[in-house]
Write an enzyme that holds these catalytic residues in place. Sequence first.
Site, PDB file in Angstrom:
ATOM      1  N   TYR A 147      40.631  45.736  31.579  1.00 27.91           N
ATOM      2  CA  TYR A 147      40.692  45.664  33.043  1.00 27.91           C
ATOM      3  C   TYR A 147      39.288  45.825  33.624  1.00 27.91           C
ATOM      4  CZ  TYR A 147      41.595  46.798  37.888  1.00 27.91           C
ATOM      5  OH  TYR A 147      41.563  46.809  39.263  1.00 27.91           O
TER       6      TYR A 147
ATOM      7  N   LYS B  17      37.027  43.016  35.865  1.00 25.03           N
ATOM      8  CA  LYS B  17      36.476  43.259  37.201  1.00 25.03           C
ATOM      9  C   LYS B  17      34.948  43.197  37.201  1.00 25.03           C
ATOM     10  CE  LYS B  17      40.270  43.544  39.502  1.00 25.03           C
ATOM     11  NZ  LYS B  17      40.585  42.527  40.523  1.00 25.03           N
TER      12      LYS B  17
END
Length: 196
Positions: free
Chosen positions: A81, A85
């Site tokens: 994750y 990002k």
Amino acid sequence: TFEEIGAKYPYIDVLINNAGFGLSGATELVNNKDIHSLFNVNFFGVVNCYKYALPFIRKGGTVINVSSVCAFFPLPFRGYYCASKAAVNLISYSMKMECAPFKIKVTSVCPGDTKTNFTKNRVKSFETNERYGNRIKSAAENIDSKQENRMSPEIVAKQIYKVSKKKNPKPYVIVGAKYKVLNFFSHLVPLSWLLH
């Protein structure tokens, strides 16, 4: 979709790329299918909307890519994750430079923990081995338990709206006071101090 919008309206003023979901688990053990799904939404979702919307964005228009403070502050068992990002931030900086001659603004908005269904919808892999034991599950339970203490989505929405109105927005905007402080101090200490 963007061709339909372009046929109905003369231009797009603001594009907000907000789609995303979370994935947790040991970097070694998370399956590739989940990793690809994560990047397809979190990264390629941004890229594809940008590519197809840009022909309809005029001079003075704005592109806002919603990232996360996890792009700056990695967490154990959230590696993919965080990487997705961080990729959003870096592609946003490239977009910003490429669009500068056309007066199209690109900014990455990076919220901290926000009280939405994000936590509930996170894809969680609890697969473990002798290296990790119960640490994966404990880390997930620890983060999930803080749901009630997160900032309201209205705070993030107001910041996105504020960025959309700026004539010259910053390359990235961190949302959440404690994360702004953490970001400031992260530039004062060696990275090795933060990675424990």
